[in-house]
Design a protein around this motif. Structure first.
Motif, PDB file in Angstrom:
ATOM      1  N   ARG A 108       0.993  -1.301   0.025  1.00 16.88           N
ATOM      2  CA  ARG A 108       0.102   0.049   0.193  1.00 16.88           C
ATOM      3  C   ARG A 108       1.110   1.279  -0.183  1.00 16.88           C
ATOM      4  NH1 ARG A 108      -4.568   0.026   4.508  1.00 16.88           N
ATOM      5  NH2 ARG A 108      -2.875  -0.153   5.865  1.00 16.88           N
ATOM      6  N   TYR A 109       0.238   2.357  -0.363  1.00  9.81           N
ATOM      7  CA  TYR A 109       1.114   3.706  -0.555  1.00  9.81           C
ATOM      8  C   TYR A 109       0.125   4.806  -0.085  1.00  9.81           C
ATOM      9  CZ  TYR A 109      -1.132   5.499  -4.629  1.00  9.81           C
ATOM     10  OH  TYR A 109      -2.198   5.795  -5.436  1.00  9.81           O
ATOM     11  N   LYS A 110       1.019   5.882   0.320  1.00 16.13           N
ATOM     12  CA  LYS A 110       0.506   7.352   0.417  1.00 16.13           C
ATOM     13  C   LYS A 110       1.432   8.304   0.198  1.00 16.13           C
ATOM     14  CE  LYS A 110       0.766   7.695   5.261  1.00 16.13           C
ATOM     15  NZ  LYS A 110       0.084   7.826   6.858  1.00 16.13           N
ATOM     16  N   PHE A 111       0.993   9.512   0.125  1.00 15.00           N
ATOM     17  CA  PHE A 111       2.209  10.445   0.112  1.00 15.00           C
ATOM     18  C   PHE A 111       2.293  11.332   1.596  1.00 15.00           C
ATOM     19  CE2 PHE A 111       0.957   9.850  -4.526  1.00 15.00           C
ATOM     20  CZ  PHE A 111       2.128   9.673  -4.951  1.00 15.00           C
ATOM     21  N   SER A 115       2.134  14.082   4.294  1.00 13.77           N
ATOM     22  CA  SER A 115       1.297  15.330   4.361  1.00 13.77           C
ATOM     23  C   SER A 115       1.939  16.218   5.451  1.00 13.77           C
ATOM     24  CB  SER A 115       0.054  14.913   4.566  1.00 13.77           C
ATOM     25  OG  SER A 115      -0.348  14.224   5.770  1.00 13.77           O
ATOM     26  N   ALA A 116       1.514  17.323   5.655  1.00 14.11           N
ATOM     27  CA  ALA A 116       1.703  18.233   6.630  1.00 14.11           C
ATOM     28  C   ALA A 116       1.407  17.498   7.846  1.00 14.11           C
ATOM     29  CB  ALA A 116       1.167  19.759   6.363  1.00 14.11           C
ATOM     30  N   GLU A 117       0.360  16.730   8.028  1.00 15.77           N
ATOM     31  CA  GLU A 117      -0.079  16.084   9.208  1.00 15.77           C
ATOM     32  C   GLU A 117       0.714  14.998   9.614  1.00 15.77           C
ATOM     33  OE1 GLU A 117      -2.119  16.924   6.517  1.00 15.77           O
ATOM     34  OE2 GLU A 117      -3.153  18.793   7.521  1.00 15.77           O
ATOM     35  N   ASP A 118       1.187  14.278   8.498  1.00 13.17           N
ATOM     36  CA  ASP A 118       2.160  13.146   8.745  1.00 13.17           C
ATOM     37  C   ASP A 118       3.267  13.218   7.791  1.00 13.17           C
ATOM     38  OD1 ASP A 118       3.084  10.517   9.586  1.00 13.17           O
ATOM     39  OD2 ASP A 118       1.457   9.344   8.212  1.00 13.17           O
ATOM     40  N   PRO A 119       4.268  14.148   8.112  1.00 11.74           N
ATOM     41  CA  PRO A 119       5.370  14.253   7.280  1.00 11.74           C
ATOM     42  C   PRO A 119       6.508  13.123   7.147  1.00 11.74           C
ATOM     43  CG  PRO A 119       5.721  15.566   9.209  1.00 11.74           C
ATOM     44  CD  PRO A 119       4.500  15.052   9.432  1.00 11.74           C
ATOM     45  N   SER A 120       6.464  12.212   8.366  1.00 10.88           N
ATOM     46  CA  SER A 120       7.427  11.186   8.435  1.00 10.88           C
ATOM     47  C   SER A 120       6.866   9.774   8.054  1.00 10.88           C
ATOM     48  CB  SER A 120       7.968  11.053   9.868  1.00 10.88           C
ATOM     49  OG  SER A 120       6.867  10.881  10.587  1.00 10.88           O
ATOM     50  N   CYS A 121       5.586   9.692   7.592  1.00  9.54           N
ATOM     51  CA  CYS A 121       4.922   8.574   7.158  1.00  9.54           C
ATOM     52  C   CYS A 121       4.762   7.696   8.501  1.00  9.54           C
ATOM     53  CB  CYS A 121       5.749   7.722   6.283  1.00  9.54           C
ATOM     54  SG  CYS A 121       6.047   8.652   4.565  1.00  9.54           S
ATOM     55  N   GLU A 122       4.876   8.138   9.618  1.00  7.44           N
ATOM     56  CA  GLU A 122       4.569   7.133  10.825  1.00  7.44           C
ATOM     57  C   GLU A 122       3.108   6.999  11.035  1.00  7.44           C
ATOM     58  OE1 GLU A 122       6.373   9.023  14.009  1.00  7.44           O
ATOM     59  OE2 GLU A 122       8.504   8.797  13.115  1.00  7.44           O
ATOM     60  N   GLY A 123       2.048   7.789  10.337  1.00  7.93           N
ATOM     61  CA  GLY A 123       0.870   7.390  10.724  1.00  7.93           C
ATOM     62  C   GLY A 123       0.379   6.076  10.031  1.00  7.93           C
ATOM     63  N   VAL A 124      -0.539   5.257  10.541  1.00  7.66           N
ATOM     64  CA  VAL A 124      -1.345   4.314  10.051  1.00  7.66           C
ATOM     65  C   VAL A 124      -2.361   4.376   9.015  1.00  7.66           C
ATOM     66  CG1 VAL A 124      -0.429   2.583  11.982  1.00  7.66           C
ATOM     67  CG2 VAL A 124      -2.754   3.640  12.035  1.00  7.66           C
ATOM     68  N   ASP A 125      -2.793   5.562   9.016  1.00  3.89           N
ATOM     69  CA  ASP A 125      -4.153   5.752   8.488  1.00  3.89           C
ATOM     70  C   ASP A 125      -3.579   6.485   6.754  1.00  3.89           C
ATOM     71  OD1 ASP A 125      -5.586   5.150  10.349  1.00  3.89           O
ATOM     72  OD2 ASP A 125      -5.583   7.088  11.272  1.00  3.89           O
ATOM     73  N   GLY A 126      -4.710   6.574   5.877  1.00  9.15           N
ATOM     74  CA  GLY A 126      -4.352   6.922   4.499  1.00  9.15           C
ATOM     75  C   GLY A 126      -3.681   6.322   3.577  1.00  9.15           C
ATOM     76  N   TYR A 127      -3.313   4.913   3.908  1.00  8.67           N
ATOM     77  CA  TYR A 127      -2.749   4.128   2.736  1.00  8.67           C
ATOM     78  C   TYR A 127      -3.871   3.737   1.962  1.00  8.67           C
ATOM     79  CZ  TYR A 127       1.897   4.160   4.904  1.00  8.67           C
ATOM     80  OH  TYR A 127       3.141   4.429   5.720  1.00  8.67           O
TER      81      TYR A 127
END
Length: 423
Positions: free
Chosen positions: A93-96, A98-110
């Motif tokens: 899975r992937y996502k880009f 964002s300002a809310e999650d700049p380090s890709c650590e969040g599990v949501d949005g993929y």
């Protein structure tokens, strides 16, 4: 008296001052230096059979990714196709970021990657951060990749050159072929290159896409260590260096450590390269062989697009594994403010040696400047009391094996220091 005349007198004085004493003169320990060319303890460093040094690849246990960037087929400005190669991942899975999650650590949005590629339109941006998540039965792995336009050079065919080496058997074969060929020039044959088993000995190579390239030990002390060598195939060596050049260059450097070489830029006998110096493993007990090599693959100042060992690397490795090599043990003036220094010459199979004390390292490559042969049981005593503190001294040695063969002068052993009151 001129400086040159003064130095000449000093050297003559030192040569006359060399004397013999018993083993009770000083407690002997390996010569300490901040850096070196090879590990001084040959019996712990040399692989026992240079014709068969086993190498194996460790499996990718966690999901591993390699995004490959190229111009999008529709030719939109600043629009790129990203092809994602993945190993050991049942679901990608992937996502880009964002300002809310700049380090890709969040599990949501993929979102699931339905195919192996997607189109990224950068618009006014010069870079985007792609977040990838891979899952298999045992692991969930999340990684991020910074996709920068400036990192990719477009060729005449309009294709982008990726800076990330894909995690494939083909990539492994590219590295294997070039590394094997280069070390064979020095008479070292790296064999095997199959998948590591739990019981596999030799050099075990682990590939990943984060962290620093490293080896966990020097020479055969690496034998059988899990992930003993780690290669990061997700890094960039610069926009003018292809991924293949970068990975091959790095693999040659790390394999140099695996067969006994240390960081060339850390040698104390030069001031040319001071980039990113690190003490490294084993360099506190290092042995200098031959002159400083500015083109060595073991230097952090090397060209990263070069895929060959330097002639100096090849010569020293060849001699280190096949010729008599003298080692130096003792206390150098670089370690203390003492007025004297003691050295014991040894080495595997070394029966005798010739030596030279000089302030000009170039003389160490002139065989006629060395003294007469002496047995290794004798300890050298250097009286440093008349030596100016601002002069660098080089003690150069050629060892002779039990069969009478002499150490090649191109790979002379040496110690170097400046007399100083500062430790």
């Amino acid at each position: 008296m001129t400086h040159n005349m003064a130095y000449s007198v000093i050297i003559k004085f030192l040569l006359l001052a060399l004397s013999v004493c018993t083993y009770s003169c000083r407690l002997h320990k390996p010569l300490s230096a901040v850096s070196g060319y090879v590990n001084a303890k040959q019996d712990f460093t040399l692989w026992p059979d240079a014709g068969h040094i086993p190498v194996c690849w460790e499996a990718f246990d966690k999901p591993s990714f390699a995004p490959i960037l190229s111009l999008s087929e529709d030719g939109l400005p600043k629009a790129y196709s990203v092809s994602v190669g993945a190993l050991n991942a049942a679901d990608v899975r992937y996502k880009f970021a964002s300002a809310e999650d700049p380090s890709c650590e969040g599990v949501d949005g993929y979102v699931s990657l339905e195919s192996s590629s997607l189109v990224v339109e950068l618009g006014e941006l010069d870079a985007v951060t792609l977040c990838l998540e891979g899952r298999n039965a045992d692991f969930v792995e999340r990684l991020k990749f910074e996709l920068r336009v400036s990192d990719f050079s477009l060729g005449v065919d309009g294709k982008g050159a990726t800076r990330i080496f894909p995690p494939t058997d083909e990539s492994r074969k590219v590295v294997e072929t070039k590394v094997v060929a280069e070390f064979a020039r020095a008479g070292l044959h790296l064999t095997g290159w199959q998948k590591c088993e739990d019981s596999s000995s030799g050099i075990r190579i682990k590939v990943g896409y984060e962290g620093l390239d490293r080896t966990q030990a020097i020479g055969r002390m690496l034998d059988g260590i899990p992930s003993g060598m780690y290669l990061n195939w997700g890094k960039s060596c610069g926009k003018d260096v292809s991924a293949e050049q970068c990975m091959t260059n790095t693999a040659l450097h790390e394999m140099g450590h695996a067969v006994g070489l240390l960081h060339e830029m850390n040698r104390p006998d030069h001031d040319e390269c001071k980039k990113d110096q690190t003490e490294g493993k084993g360099e506190a007990k290092a042995l200098l062989l031959g002159p400083y090599d500015s083109k060595s693959m073991m230097s952090y100042c090397r060209d990263r697009n070069v895929e060959v060992l330097s002639d100096g690397d090849v010569a020293v490795l060849s001699d280190y594994y096949s010729k008599p090599i003298a080692t130096l043990f003792g206390s150098g003036a670089a370690m203390s403010s003492a007025d004297d220094a003691y050295f014991l010459v040894g080495g595997q199979g070394i029966a005798a040696y010739r030596m030279l004390v000089t302030t000009d390292a170039r003389e160490c490559l002139v065989e006629s400047t060395y003294g007469i042969s002496q047995p290794v049981s004798q300890i050298l005593t250097l009286d440093l009391s008349s030596l100016p503190r601002s002069v660098r001294v080089h003690l150069c040695v050629l060892g002779q094996g039990a069969a009478g063969e002499w150490q090649p002068i191109r790979s002379y052993s040496s110690a170097t220091w400046m007399r100083s009151e500062v430790l």
